[in-house]
Design an enzyme around this catalytic site. Structure first.
Site, mmCIF file in Angstrom:
data_model
loop_
_atom_site.group_PDB
_atom_site.id
_atom_site.type_symbol
_atom_site.label_atom_id
_atom_site.label_comp_id
_atom_site.label_asym_id
_atom_site.label_seq_id
_atom_site.Cartn_x
_atom_site.Cartn_y
_atom_site.Cartn_z
ATOM 1 N N HIS A 72 -23.832 29.281 84.758
ATOM 2 C CA HIS A 72 -24.222 27.713 85.248
ATOM 3 C C HIS A 72 -22.926 26.929 85.550
ATOM 4 O O HIS A 72 -21.845 26.844 84.737
ATOM 5 C CB HIS A 72 -24.852 27.075 84.295
ATOM 6 C CG HIS A 72 -26.425 27.452 84.254
ATOM 7 N ND1 HIS A 72 -27.511 26.598 83.729
ATOM 8 C CD2 HIS A 72 -26.860 28.436 84.735
ATOM 9 C CE1 HIS A 72 -28.443 27.276 84.115
ATOM 10 N NE2 HIS A 72 -28.262 28.291 84.517
ATOM 11 N N TYR A 200 -31.138 17.241 81.518
ATOM 12 C CA TYR A 200 -30.981 16.159 80.465
ATOM 13 C C TYR A 200 -31.753 15.226 80.996
ATOM 14 O O TYR A 200 -31.236 14.223 81.934
ATOM 15 C CB TYR A 200 -29.899 16.025 79.950
ATOM 16 C CG TYR A 200 -28.918 17.058 79.277
ATOM 17 C CD1 TYR A 200 -28.323 18.087 80.015
ATOM 18 C CD2 TYR A 200 -29.024 17.230 77.918
ATOM 19 C CE1 TYR A 200 -27.563 19.238 79.572
ATOM 20 C CE2 TYR A 200 -28.408 18.442 77.207
ATOM 21 C CZ TYR A 200 -27.666 19.342 78.094
ATOM 22 O OH TYR A 200 -26.980 20.316 77.528
ATOM 23 N N PRO A 292 -27.463 18.608 68.875
ATOM 24 C CA PRO A 292 -27.487 19.799 69.964
ATOM 25 C C PRO A 292 -27.411 19.184 71.390
ATOM 26 O O PRO A 292 -27.127 19.925 71.995
ATOM 27 C CB PRO A 292 -28.856 20.383 69.835
ATOM 28 C CG PRO A 292 -29.801 19.553 69.350
ATOM 29 C CD PRO A 292 -29.113 18.597 68.158
ATOM 30 N N LYS A 296 -22.883 21.994 71.388
ATOM 31 C CA LYS A 296 -21.462 22.406 70.837
ATOM 32 C C LYS A 296 -21.529 23.013 69.545
ATOM 33 O O LYS A 296 -20.531 23.510 68.977
ATOM 34 C CB LYS A 296 -20.722 20.982 70.704
ATOM 35 C CG LYS A 296 -20.207 20.229 71.915
ATOM 36 C CD LYS A 296 -19.008 20.925 72.530
ATOM 37 C CE LYS A 296 -19.010 20.482 73.897
ATOM 38 N NZ LYS A 296 -19.217 21.439 74.986
ATOM 39 N N TYR A 384 -18.158 19.132 78.443
ATOM 40 C CA TYR A 384 -19.346 20.140 78.347
ATOM 41 C C TYR A 384 -18.778 21.487 78.564
ATOM 42 O O TYR A 384 -19.432 22.312 77.788
ATOM 43 C CB TYR A 384 -20.200 19.763 79.489
ATOM 44 C CG TYR A 384 -21.600 20.322 79.083
ATOM 45 C CD1 TYR A 384 -22.604 19.575 78.507
ATOM 46 C CD2 TYR A 384 -21.851 21.678 79.621
ATOM 47 C CE1 TYR A 384 -23.617 20.190 78.360
ATOM 48 C CE2 TYR A 384 -22.919 22.207 79.387
ATOM 49 C CZ TYR A 384 -24.162 21.517 78.954
ATOM 50 O OH TYR A 384 -25.266 22.050 78.658
HETATM 51 P P1 RFL Z 1 -25.719 29.734 60.578
HETATM 52 O O1 RFL Z 1 -26.020 30.133 62.171
HETATM 53 O O2 RFL Z 1 -26.377 28.719 59.884
HETATM 54 O O3 RFL Z 1 -25.398 31.051 59.698
HETATM 55 C C1 RFL Z 1 -25.210 31.219 58.377
HETATM 56 C C2 RFL Z 1 -25.647 32.320 57.786
HETATM 57 O O4 RFL Z 1 -25.447 32.180 56.243
HETATM 58 C C3 RFL Z 1 -26.228 32.632 55.504
HETATM 59 N N1 RFL Z 1 -26.404 32.107 54.126
HETATM 60 C C4 RFL Z 1 -26.088 32.900 53.079
HETATM 61 N N2 RFL Z 1 -25.465 33.835 53.030
HETATM 62 C C5 RFL Z 1 -25.190 34.265 51.536
HETATM 63 N N3 RFL Z 1 -25.199 33.454 50.584
HETATM 64 C C6 RFL Z 1 -25.657 32.165 50.658
HETATM 65 N N4 RFL Z 1 -25.630 31.390 49.712
HETATM 66 C C7 RFL Z 1 -26.148 31.646 52.131
HETATM 67 N N5 RFL Z 1 -26.557 30.387 52.670
HETATM 68 C C8 RFL Z 1 -26.769 30.895 54.043
HETATM 69 C C9 RFL Z 1 -27.644 32.088 56.564
HETATM 70 O O5 RFL Z 1 -28.608 33.001 56.176
HETATM 71 C C10 RFL Z 1 -26.958 32.474 57.842
HETATM 72 O O6 RFL Z 1 -27.531 33.766 58.219
HETATM 73 O O7 RFL Z 1 -24.060 29.124 60.778
HETATM 74 P P2 RFL Z 1 -22.949 29.576 61.610
HETATM 75 O O8 RFL Z 1 -22.930 31.030 61.623
HETATM 76 O O9 RFL Z 1 -21.667 28.753 61.424
HETATM 77 O O10 RFL Z 1 -23.432 29.315 63.269
HETATM 78 C C11 RFL Z 1 -23.652 28.049 63.632
HETATM 79 C C12 RFL Z 1 -24.750 27.853 64.515
HETATM 80 O O11 RFL Z 1 -25.675 28.606 64.204
HETATM 81 C C13 RFL Z 1 -25.123 26.536 64.677
HETATM 82 O O12 RFL Z 1 -24.049 25.921 65.071
HETATM 83 C C14 RFL Z 1 -25.996 26.255 65.933
HETATM 84 O O13 RFL Z 1 -27.224 27.238 66.137
HETATM 85 C C15 RFL Z 1 -26.617 24.696 65.971
HETATM 86 N N6 RFL Z 1 -27.655 24.688 66.348
HETATM 87 C C16 RFL Z 1 -27.964 24.445 67.992
HETATM 88 N N7 RFL Z 1 -26.574 24.558 68.672
HETATM 89 C C17 RFL Z 1 -26.679 24.327 69.727
HETATM 90 O O14 RFL Z 1 -25.579 24.356 70.385
HETATM 91 N N8 RFL Z 1 -27.839 24.289 70.594
HETATM 92 C C18 RFL Z 1 -29.024 24.294 70.018
HETATM 93 O O15 RFL Z 1 -30.143 24.161 70.713
HETATM 94 C C19 RFL Z 1 -29.042 24.452 68.623
HETATM 95 N N9 RFL Z 1 -30.338 24.554 68.131
HETATM 96 C C20 RFL Z 1 -29.056 24.631 65.881
HETATM 97 C C21 RFL Z 1 -30.317 24.564 66.454
HETATM 98 C C22 RFL Z 1 -29.249 24.666 64.369
HETATM 99 C C23 RFL Z 1 -30.359 24.796 63.649
HETATM 100 N N10 RFL Z 1 -30.282 24.787 62.241
HETATM 101 C C24 RFL Z 1 -29.023 25.059 61.480
HETATM 102 C C25 RFL Z 1 -31.263 24.278 61.643
HETATM 103 C C26 RFL Z 1 -31.474 24.742 65.955
HETATM 104 C C27 RFL Z 1 -31.786 24.730 64.516
HETATM 105 C C28 RFL Z 1 -32.970 24.833 63.879
HETATM 106 C C1 PHB Z 2 -30.671 25.312 74.369
HETATM 107 O O1 PHB Z 2 -30.934 26.233 75.465
HETATM 108 O O2 PHB Z 2 -31.325 25.840 73.478
HETATM 109 C C2 PHB Z 2 -30.047 23.970 74.475
HETATM 110 C C3 PHB Z 2 -29.068 23.999 75.602
HETATM 111 C C4 PHB Z 2 -28.301 22.926 75.843
HETATM 112 C C5 PHB Z 2 -28.348 21.936 74.755
HETATM 113 C C6 PHB Z 2 -29.098 22.221 73.550
HETATM 114 C C7 PHB Z 2 -29.861 23.257 73.465
HETATM 115 O O3 PHB Z 2 -27.513 20.750 74.756
#
Ligand code: RFL
Ligand code: PHB
Length: 389
Positions: A72, A200, A292, A296, A384
């Site tokens: 993109h 957005y 989100p 980032k 971004y």
């Molecule tokens: P993760 O992905 O939370 O992975 C952590 C892993 O550790 C495991 N775990 C354990 N394992 C052993 N012992 C324990 N005591 C443990 N406790 C936990 C968990 O099962 C898991 O597999 O962290 P990581 O790897 O640092 O990755 C970070 C990303 O996942 C995160 O920053 C993003 O997904 C944040 N996030 C979003 N970011 C975006 O940029 N765009 C989004 O749309 C977006 N949506 C989200 C999200 C995070 C969410 N969370 C954490 C609630 C939506 C949700 C619901």
């Molecule tokens: C997504 O595709 O899930 C998404 C994209 C951009 C954002 C947050 C989430 O800023």
């Protein structure tokens, strides 16, 4: 059991770190609480900064992303009157990649299988010990047995609710936090995207985001009160509200369909400092959370991994400890800039309950300024697409 680096958590941070270390000849053991299917089923981030894209290629997991990801070159920021195009490529020479976190995680698991690395799933009661000695160890329960893993270093990649951060004594860490008074309701639907770039939208009814995963899979969000539950939102209610928050010409093109996933995520900014305690290093969501809005979260996890893998390789090869000694400071410098950007995007695009008329005018003026000023658009684009590592 014994290894060089024990990695707590098999999400994107833990898997990417394990991948980069193993490719450099360093042994790891990943301890993951959930099943592989559970980790792969979590629908989360969707946008990769160019630096994350390059790091995934360097880790040997770029092939499917390059074939299936969608590059993109820009995105739109809108309100009811204005549609501002942020042309990343013209402003910075860079693009971002639309490629879901689930796909990144699946690619990393396949690559780890190919390397034959050790990933233990369904571990519980993880405890980290002897962080101030030359050898540390981790104890945990797996297959009904208590086990002990001895290691040189521990990487805390276990997300916001993990044990790693809490292992650092409370009086030796400092938390910075902002909780926002709303969440995002997100759906996945097998329909064509309403636009070829992300929108957005700062509508008077609240924020909405039109994102995508592919030409036939969309990820759409609306801002909702924290008290709302997924059950309150039928598909029809979602589509009505989402459509009402889009600019009218986009709403006219909107194709609706059944949702195949629906969830609500609260929004939070959080940083815990420092990222190092003896032989323990915090990575990704275990140390910081961003709302989100700036896309980032996953990208910051990747930049932490970039700094740490390099530092650990040097330390383990006997090439000095300046990398690991400087990890926390180096990673935090980038983290705080992403915190600022995510907070600013969130403030600029969301309606806060009980806000005064002044707040809405500030959002409108910010968007007006972006429409008029290439300097303002470049500043947004630069953040971004991702600040340099
Ligand atoms: P993760 O992905 O939370 O992975 C952590 C892993 O550790 C495991 N775990 C354990 N394992 C052993 N012992 C324990 N005591 C443990 N406790 C936990 C968990 O099962 C898991 O597999 O962290 P990581 O790897 O640092 O990755 C970070 C990303 O996942 C995160 O920053 C993003 O997904 C944040 N996030 C979003 N970011 C975006 O940029 N765009 C989004 O749309 C977006 N949506 C989200 C999200 C995070 C969410 N969370 C954490 C609630 C939506 C949700 C619901
Ligand atoms: C997504 O595709 O899930 C998404 C994209 C951009 C954002 C947050 C989430 O800023």
């Amino acid at each position: 059991m014994s290894t060089q680096v024990a990695i707590i958590g098999g999400g994107p941070s833990g898997l990417l770190l394990s991948q980069l270390l193993n490719r450099a000849g360093i042994e790891t053991v990943v301890l993951e609480r959930a099943t592989r299917a559970h980790v792969l089923g979590r629908i989360r981030a969707g946008i990769l900064e160019w630096g994350t894209v390059e790091l995934l290629r360097e880790a040997g997991v770029g092939a499917r992303m390059d074939a299936r990801g969608i590059s993109h070159d820009g995105c739109y920021l809108t309100d009811e009157d204005l549609m501002v195009h942020i042309d990343f490529r013209a402003l910075t020479g860079r693009s971002v990649m639309v490629y879901g976190q689930t796909e990144v995680t699946a690619d990393l698991y396949s690559a780890q299988d190919a390397l034959g690395t050790t990933i233990l799933h369904e571990v519980s009661e993880v405890e980290i010990h002897d962080l101030d000695s030359t050898r540390s160890h981790v104890t945990f329960t797996h297959d009904g047995q208590r086990k002990r893993l001895s290691c040189l270093y521990v990487a805390g990649c276990d997300g916001f609710h993990g044990v790693s951060r809490k292992t650092i004594p409370e009086d030796r860490r400092r938390a910075f936090e902002r909780v926002y008074p709303f969440g995002w309701l997100g759906i996945l639907s097998e329909t064509p995207p309403v636009h070829d770039e992300l929108i957005y939208s700062n509508s008077p009814r609240g924020f909405a985001l039109a994102s995508m995963r592919s030409e036939m899979l969309v990820r759409y969000y609306v801002q909702v009160p924290l008290s709302d539950r997924v059950e309150d939102w039928s598909d029809d209610r979602f589509w009505d509200e989402f459509s009402a928050r889009l600019p009218s010409d986009a709403a006219a093109r909107l194709v609706t369909g059944p949702s195949i996933e629906k969830s609500i995520a609260p929004l939070r900014s959080f940083v815990s400092e420092p990222l190092r305690w003896g032989n323990l290093f915090l990575v990704g969501d275990s140390a910081h959370i961003v709302p989100p809005t700036g896309a980032k979260g996953l990208n910051l996890a990747a930049s932490d991994v970039y700094y740490l893998h390099d530092a650990l390789i040097r330390a383990i090869r006997g090439q000095g400890t300046t990398g690991i000694d400087g990890y926390s400071e180096r990673a935090l410098a980038r983290i705080w800039k992403a915190m600022r950007f995510s907070w600013q995007m969130t403030t600029m695009l969301h309606r806060f309950d009980g806000e005064d008329a002044f707040a809405a005018q500030m959002r409108k003026a910010t968007l007006d300024h972006l429409a008029q000023s290439e300097t303002a658009r470049r500043e947004l684009a630069e953040n971004y697409i991702g600040l340099p590592y």
